[in-house]
Write a protein that holds these residues in place. Structure first.
Motif, mmCIF file in Angstrom:
data_model
loop_
_atom_site.group_PDB
_atom_site.id
_atom_site.type_symbol
_atom_site.label_atom_id
_atom_site.label_comp_id
_atom_site.label_asym_id
_atom_site.label_seq_id
_atom_site.Cartn_x
_atom_site.Cartn_y
_atom_site.Cartn_z
ATOM 1 N N ALA A 1 0.837 -1.209 0.000
ATOM 2 C CA ALA A 1 0.000 0.000 0.000
ATOM 3 C C ALA A 1 0.869 1.256 0.000
ATOM 4 O O ALA A 1 0.566 2.227 -0.702
ATOM 5 N N GLU A 2 1.951 1.236 0.760
ATOM 6 C CA GLU A 2 2.866 2.384 0.796
ATOM 7 C C GLU A 2 3.520 2.586 -0.574
ATOM 8 O O GLU A 2 3.664 3.714 -1.050
ATOM 9 N N LYS B 1 2.266 1.707 -3.494
ATOM 10 C CA LYS B 1 1.239 2.231 -4.400
ATOM 11 C C LYS B 1 0.962 3.708 -4.122
ATOM 12 O O LYS B 1 0.742 4.488 -5.040
ATOM 13 N N ARG B 2 0.956 4.084 -2.854
ATOM 14 C CA ARG B 2 0.726 5.487 -2.492
ATOM 15 C C ARG B 2 1.836 6.383 -3.022
ATOM 16 O O ARG B 2 1.595 7.452 -3.562
ATOM 17 N N ARG B 3 3.079 5.892 -2.877
ATOM 18 C CA ARG B 3 4.231 6.721 -3.297
ATOM 19 C C ARG B 3 4.425 6.784 -4.789
ATOM 20 O O ARG B 3 4.795 7.814 -5.347
#
Length: 125
Positions: free
Chosen positions: A117-118, A120-122
């Motif tokens: 998730a991190e 994908k967020r970045r």
């Protein structure tokens, strides 16, 4: 939320030597074996008993490089197997405390999901 029960110093020493803690401390055991820093705690606990043994090598007369080499002959394979058996040992400790050994896999999957998730967020992928 009530604070987690913690073992007494005597119980903690027994736990470090493989003793099973009473059921009211199972939350603490679960956190110790699967929570953040569990691998670091396991490795530190595994290395502590080796320190006095390595210190005995300092009593052997001879050049320091020979003494250091003898220490490394013991230390390198010990650390290698200590790290290689981390998962197996921690899983065994969960089972010996009547806790679900699947906790190891779930915690690992949660960590991977957070990392994904991190990412994908970045990076937006």
């Amino acid at each position: 939320m009530t604070p987690m029960a913690r073992p007494t110093p005597r119980e903690r020493i027994g736990y470090a030597f493989g003793r099973v803690l009473p059921p009211h401390l199972h939350d603490w055991v679960e956190h110790d074996l699967t929570g953040p820093g569990a691998t670091r705690r396991y490795i530190v606990r595994g290395l502590l008993p080796l320190i006095p043994l390595l210190a005995l090598f300092l009593l052997i007369p001879g050049p320091l490089w020979v003494i250091g080499s003898m220490m490394m002959l013991l230390l390198i394979p010990y650390v290698y197997f200590l790290i290689a058996l981390t998962y197996v040992y921690r899983r065994h400790r969960l089972i010996s405390h009547d806790l679900d050994p699947g906790l190891m896999s779930r915690r690992e999957q949660e960590r991977k999901d957070r990392e994904r998730a991190e990412y994908k967020r970045r990076f937006g992928h």
